[in-house]
Write a protein that holds these residues in place. Structure first.
Motif, PDB file in Angstrom:
ATOM      1  N   ILE A   1       0.852  -1.248  -0.042  1.00 58.90           N
ATOM      2  CA  ILE A   1      -0.133   0.038   0.065  1.00 58.90           C
ATOM      3  C   ILE A   1       1.131   1.428  -0.037  1.00 58.90           C
ATOM      4  CG2 ILE A   1      -1.730   1.378   1.213  1.00 58.90           C
ATOM      5  CD1 ILE A   1      -3.160  -1.583   1.841  1.00 58.90           C
ATOM      6  N   PRO A   2       1.782   1.583   0.753  1.00 57.89           N
ATOM      7  CA  PRO A   2       2.781   2.368   0.901  1.00 57.89           C
ATOM      8  C   PRO A   2       3.178   2.400  -0.290  1.00 57.89           C
ATOM      9  CG  PRO A   2       3.496   1.301   2.712  1.00 57.89           C
ATOM     10  CD  PRO A   2       2.607   0.862   1.787  1.00 57.89           C
ATOM     11  N   ALA A   3       4.027   1.181  -0.821  1.00 56.66           N
ATOM     12  CA  ALA A   3       4.506   1.484  -2.175  1.00 56.66           C
ATOM     13  C   ALA A   3       3.350   1.987  -3.828  1.00 56.66           C
ATOM     14  CB  ALA A   3       5.311  -0.001  -2.629  1.00 56.66           C
ATOM     15  N   LEU A   4       2.067   1.922  -3.517  1.00 58.98           N
ATOM     16  CA  LEU A   4       2.031   2.330  -4.044  1.00 58.98           C
ATOM     17  C   LEU A   4       1.950   3.438  -4.349  1.00 58.98           C
ATOM     18  CD1 LEU A   4      -0.957  -0.978  -4.499  1.00 58.98           C
ATOM     19  CD2 LEU A   4       0.300   0.178  -6.608  1.00 58.98           C
ATOM     20  N   HIS A   5       1.259   3.939  -2.858  1.00 61.05           N
ATOM     21  CA  HIS A   5       1.015   5.617  -2.698  1.00 61.05           C
ATOM     22  C   HIS A   5       2.046   6.331  -3.293  1.00 61.05           C
ATOM     23  CE1 HIS A   5      -2.725   6.315  -0.510  1.00 61.05           C
ATOM     24  NE2 HIS A   5      -2.697   5.064   0.887  1.00 61.05           N
ATOM     25  N   LYS A   6       3.343   6.308  -2.908  1.00 61.28           N
ATOM     26  CA  LYS A   6       3.998   6.826  -3.429  1.00 61.28           C
ATOM     27  C   LYS A   6       4.620   6.527  -5.085  1.00 61.28           C
ATOM     28  CE  LYS A   6       9.125   6.818  -3.520  1.00 61.28           C
ATOM     29  NZ  LYS A   6      10.201   5.949  -2.484  1.00 61.28           N
TER      30      LYS A   6
ATOM     31  N   ASN B   1       3.957  10.115  -7.332  1.00 60.35           N
ATOM     32  CA  ASN B   1       5.484  10.329  -8.658  1.00 60.35           C
ATOM     33  C   ASN B   1       5.177  10.218  -9.829  1.00 60.35           C
ATOM     34  OD1 ASN B   1       7.297  11.281  -6.083  1.00 60.35           O
ATOM     35  ND2 ASN B   1       7.366   8.914  -6.062  1.00 60.35           N
ATOM     36  N   ASN B   2       4.472   9.653 -10.059  1.00 66.26           N
ATOM     37  CA  ASN B   2       3.438  10.032 -11.301  1.00 66.26           C
ATOM     38  C   ASN B   2       1.694   9.951 -11.475  1.00 66.26           C
ATOM     39  OD1 ASN B   2       5.769   7.786 -12.735  1.00 66.26           O
ATOM     40  ND2 ASN B   2       5.404   7.277 -10.220  1.00 66.26           N
ATOM     41  N   ARG B   3       1.500  11.704 -11.313  1.00 67.65           N
ATOM     42  CA  ARG B   3       0.174  11.612 -12.161  1.00 67.65           C
ATOM     43  C   ARG B   3      -0.321  11.785 -13.382  1.00 67.65           C
ATOM     44  NH1 ARG B   3      -2.584  11.137  -7.543  1.00 67.65           N
ATOM     45  NH2 ARG B   3      -1.937  11.578  -5.388  1.00 67.65           N
ATOM     46  N   ASN B   4       0.785  11.997 -14.089  1.00 65.56           N
ATOM     47  CA  ASN B   4       0.570  12.460 -15.444  1.00 65.56           C
ATOM     48  C   ASN B   4       0.414  11.219 -16.479  1.00 65.56           C
ATOM     49  OD1 ASN B   4      -0.453  14.785 -14.860  1.00 65.56           O
ATOM     50  ND2 ASN B   4       1.987  15.426 -15.468  1.00 65.56           N
ATOM     51  N   SER B   5       1.496   9.503 -15.384  1.00 64.55           N
ATOM     52  CA  SER B   5       1.210   8.590 -16.016  1.00 64.55           C
ATOM     53  C   SER B   5       0.410   8.075 -17.157  1.00 64.55           C
ATOM     54  CB  SER B   5       2.173   7.392 -15.523  1.00 64.55           C
ATOM     55  OG  SER B   5       1.700   5.934 -15.962  1.00 64.55           O
ATOM     56  N   ILE B   6       0.497   6.842 -17.974  1.00 64.59           N
ATOM     57  CA  ILE B   6      -1.218   6.552 -18.573  1.00 64.59           C
ATOM     58  C   ILE B   6      -1.436   5.710 -17.952  1.00 64.59           C
ATOM     59  CG2 ILE B   6      -0.046   7.007 -20.725  1.00 64.59           C
ATOM     60  CD1 ILE B   6       0.636   4.076 -20.419  1.00 64.59           C
ATOM     61  N   HIS B   7      -0.646   5.366 -16.666  1.00 63.96           N
ATOM     62  CA  HIS B   7      -1.100   3.570 -15.566  1.00 63.96           C
ATOM     63  C   HIS B   7      -1.907   4.685 -13.972  1.00 63.96           C
ATOM     64  CE1 HIS B   7       0.608   1.403 -18.353  1.00 63.96           C
ATOM     65  NE2 HIS B   7       2.211   2.034 -18.304  1.00 63.96           N
ATOM     66  N   THR B   8      -2.033   5.525 -14.006  1.00 67.45           N
ATOM     67  CA  THR B   8      -2.409   6.083 -13.143  1.00 67.45           C
ATOM     68  C   THR B   8      -3.473   5.702 -12.649  1.00 67.45           C
ATOM     69  OG1 THR B   8      -1.092   8.458 -13.278  1.00 67.45           O
ATOM     70  CG2 THR B   8      -3.868   8.476 -12.057  1.00 67.45           C
ATOM     71  N   THR B   9      -4.500   4.834 -13.158  1.00 62.35           N
ATOM     72  CA  THR B   9      -5.850   5.538 -13.041  1.00 62.35           C
ATOM     73  C   THR B   9      -5.544   3.347 -12.473  1.00 62.35           C
ATOM     74  OG1 THR B   9      -6.733   4.640 -15.386  1.00 62.35           O
ATOM     75  CG2 THR B   9      -7.043   5.704 -13.969  1.00 62.35           C
ATOM     76  N   PHE B  10      -4.660   2.640 -13.506  1.00 61.32           N
ATOM     77  CA  PHE B  10      -4.817   1.191 -12.705  1.00 61.32           C
ATOM     78  C   PHE B  10      -4.163   1.434 -11.306  1.00 61.32           C
ATOM     79  CE2 PHE B  10      -1.788  -1.935 -13.635  1.00 61.32           C
ATOM     80  CZ  PHE B  10      -2.878  -3.250 -13.317  1.00 61.32           C
ATOM     81  N   ILE B  11      -3.034   1.982 -11.259  1.00 58.48           N
ATOM     82  CA  ILE B  11      -2.947   2.399  -9.912  1.00 58.48           C
ATOM     83  C   ILE B  11      -4.177   2.485  -8.919  1.00 58.48           C
ATOM     84  CG2 ILE B  11      -0.719   3.566  -7.998  1.00 58.48           C
ATOM     85  CD1 ILE B  11       0.978   4.196 -10.829  1.00 58.48           C
ATOM     86  N   GLN B  12      -4.744   2.944  -9.469  1.00 62.32           N
ATOM     87  CA  GLN B  12      -5.745   3.542  -8.293  1.00 62.32           C
ATOM     88  C   GLN B  12      -6.430   1.985  -7.709  1.00 62.32           C
ATOM     89  OE1 GLN B  12      -6.092   5.676  -5.861  1.00 62.32           O
ATOM     90  NE2 GLN B  12      -6.178   7.845  -7.767  1.00 62.32           N
ATOM     91  N   TYR B  13      -6.630   1.277  -8.928  1.00 60.45           N
ATOM     92  CA  TYR B  13      -7.640   0.361  -9.201  1.00 60.45           C
ATOM     93  C   TYR B  13      -6.517  -0.991  -8.085  1.00 60.45           C
ATOM     94  CZ  TYR B  13      -9.131  -4.130 -10.375  1.00 60.45           C
ATOM     95  OH  TYR B  13      -9.053  -5.814 -11.054  1.00 60.45           O
TER      96      TYR B  13
ATOM     97  N   LYS C   1     -13.131   4.730  -2.260  1.00 58.03           N
ATOM     98  CA  LYS C   1     -12.691   5.585  -2.482  1.00 58.03           C
ATOM     99  C   LYS C   1     -11.543   5.966  -3.537  1.00 58.03           C
ATOM    100  CE  LYS C   1      -9.234   9.425  -0.768  1.00 58.03           C
ATOM    101  NZ  LYS C   1      -8.026   9.435  -0.204  1.00 58.03           N
ATOM    102  N   HIS C   2     -10.809   4.928  -3.721  1.00 55.57           N
ATOM    103  CA  HIS C   2      -9.804   4.147  -5.018  1.00 55.57           C
ATOM    104  C   HIS C   2     -10.752   4.016  -5.873  1.00 55.57           C
ATOM    105  CE1 HIS C   2      -6.294   6.398  -2.607  1.00 55.57           C
ATOM    106  NE2 HIS C   2      -6.745   5.130  -1.772  1.00 55.57           N
ATOM    107  N   SER C   3     -11.334   3.714  -5.876  1.00 58.00           N
ATOM    108  CA  SER C   3     -12.524   2.486  -7.000  1.00 58.00           C
ATOM    109  C   SER C   3     -13.116   4.219  -7.575  1.00 58.00           C
ATOM    110  CB  SER C   3     -12.537   1.409  -6.722  1.00 58.00           C
ATOM    111  OG  SER C   3     -14.230   1.809  -5.891  1.00 58.00           O
ATOM    112  N   ARG C   4     -13.435   4.253  -7.270  1.00 56.80           N
ATOM    113  CA  ARG C   4     -14.339   5.127  -7.532  1.00 56.80           C
ATOM    114  C   ARG C   4     -13.324   6.515  -8.486  1.00 56.80           C
ATOM    115  NH1 ARG C   4     -16.318   7.537  -3.052  1.00 56.80           N
ATOM    116  NH2 ARG C   4     -14.372   9.266  -2.401  1.00 56.80           N
ATOM    117  N   GLU C   5     -12.052   7.014  -7.803  1.00 58.95           N
ATOM    118  CA  GLU C   5     -11.331   7.403  -8.702  1.00 58.95           C
ATOM    119  C   GLU C   5     -10.902   7.220  -9.911  1.00 58.95           C
ATOM    120  OE1 GLU C   5      -9.508  10.500  -7.809  1.00 58.95           O
ATOM    121  OE2 GLU C   5     -10.481  11.173  -6.115  1.00 58.95           O
ATOM    122  N   ALA C   6     -10.445   5.545  -9.485  1.00 56.02           N
ATOM    123  CA  ALA C   6     -10.339   5.263 -11.208  1.00 56.02           C
ATOM    124  C   ALA C   6     -11.406   5.025 -12.259  1.00 56.02           C
ATOM    125  CB  ALA C   6      -9.509   3.645 -10.077  1.00 56.02           C
TER     126      ALA C   6
END
Length: 417
Positions: free
Chosen positions: A244-249, A253-265, A282-287
């Motif tokens: 979990i902390p690794a994913l948050h990091k 650090n990658n707010r503009n990545s194509i994988h941002t929603t996947f990290i939220q998921y 919360k995070h599934s809603r963001e995704a």
């Protein structure tokens, strides 16, 4: 050479000439012409010139300075670097012309369209090109077939057709073993495949190799995805405290990545494993709110629906089940939503449900090699038969499951009617 052969074949048929007739015109056998068209023979210059003259073709060789060739090469670089915006720009430019415009480069152009579709998760467009890519992979020389087979493997990975993905990765490796071993993307595809097959040791091995190559090539998007795969593999092993902390990091650090929603998921999934339902929702809603790619969105909707089922919120669960089914993203999620719907309705004990599970759903997951979904079905049927006091059938299904799915809580909340 294959593209030249296809150009010859195209113009020969356009002039209604048989192989024998063209051979006679240029002084060579029909067999020789056939080998040239199949890309199996590289003819001498004087022979090409004779064919060119007979068929009234302006040129039979790649011109690396040709604007089309230059643009295709530039497009390929953007695809390889996962630069969606730049790749899309080239794609739109190329779409302005008919396929016939790319006569000398048609197979290359269609391969890159296929790869671009996979990059953007436009699965329906990619599916429309699969037959052409498969046919071309069988016709081109082995070293050229590598890129076709590797791309087909990725297509089937994204479709959760795991058996087919495994086959095409093996075929790609046979096409050119040296390139395969030095290709970061090939290792990434294997890492994703093994992760979906719950073979986390091999998945981590290939993800680590992929990271090394992507660091060297500065391919940031694939580098990020490789690191995400390593974290995903920790979650089922109970390592959510570090995941979990690794994913948050990574997210920070990658707010503009194509994988941002996947990290939220994946964050949503990790919190679900910790029974932290508020954080998971919360995070599934963001995704979901930020995702417009249907093939990813359907997975996010399912996770959210499943979470609402777990906390006993039937109304919200049904909303997301209905939304997921409307996307029509293939049998895998159609079946997953179907099962979840019957659990919520407490109708999974009905004979019609059990028969559909046995005769249709289980067979589908057997064909695709989707071990995780197959195990879920086996455990579910085992629990259904156990509750109905069909102990022998229950034991048979539990025995077939190779991993334990904790669905006891789920079915306790929604007992069979």
């Amino acid at each position: 050479m294959y593209e030249i052969g296809q150009l010859i074949k195209y113009h020969r048929k356009k002039m209604n000439l048989t192989l024998k007739q063209l051979g006679k015109m240029v002084g060579y056998s029909a067999a020789a012409i056939s080998k040239i068209e199949a890309g199996k023979y590289n003819p001498p210059k004087h022979m090409l010139e004779a064919i060119q003259k007979a068929l009234h073709i302006k040129e039979l060789v790649y011109d690396k300075q040709h604007p089309v060739y230059v643009k295709l090469s530039a497009w390929q670089k953007e695809i390889a670097q996962n630069n969606i915006a730049e790749s899309t720009e080239y794609y739109l430019q190329m779409q302005q012309y008919p396929v016939s415009f790319y006569t000398n480069y048609e197979s290359v152009y269609l391969l890159q369209r296929f790869q671009h579709s996979l990059l953007c998760f436009h699965i329906e467009e990619a599916a429309s090109l699969v037959c052409h890519i498969q046919e071309t992979a069988l016709r081109v020389p082995q070293q050229d077939a590598y890129h076709y087979n590797k791309s087909l493997a990725f297509f089937y990975v994204l479709q959760d057709q795991l058996k087919n993905a495994h086959i095409y990765l093996r075929v790609a490796k046979r096409s050119d073993k040296n390139i395969f071993e030095e290709d970061g993307a090939a290792h990434l595809y294997q890492a994703i495949l093994y992760s979906k097959m719950e073979n986390y040791i091999d998945s981590n091995h290939h993800a680590s190799i992929a990271i090394k190559f992507f660091l060297e090539s500065m391919n940031n998007e694939n580098l990020l995805l490789s690191r995400i795969i390593l974290i995903i593999n920790d979650i089922p092993l109970g390592k959510t405290a570090s995941a979990i902390p690794a994913l948050h990091k990574l997210l920070e650090n990658n707010r503009n990545s194509i994988h941002t929603t996947f990290i939220q998921y994946i964050l949503s999934l990790a919190y679900l494993f910790e029974n932290n339902y508020d954080a998971s929702l919360k995070h599934s809603r963001e995704a979901i709110n930020k995702e417009d790619r249907k093939s990813l969105r359907v997975a996010y909707l399912y996770l959210r629906a499943f979470t609402y089922v777990l906390i006993g919120n039937k109304d919200n669960a049904n909303v997301y089940i209905s939304g997921g089914l409307k996307l029509k993203q293939g049998k895998k999620y159609d079946y997953k939503f179907y099962i979840l719907h019957h659990i919520v309705q407490q109708s999974y004990g009905e004979e019609s449900f059990k028969q559909k599970m046995k005769k249709e759903i289980i067979r589908y997951y057997q064909q695709t090699g989707d071990k995780a979904e197959l195990d879920f079905c086996y455990v579910l049927l085992g629990k259904i038969h156990y509750d109905q006091q069909h102990y022998k059938q229950s034991a048979d299904y539990f025995f077939q499951a190779t991993s334990k799915h904790n669905i006891a809580k789920l079915l306790t909340m929604y007992p069979q009617k």
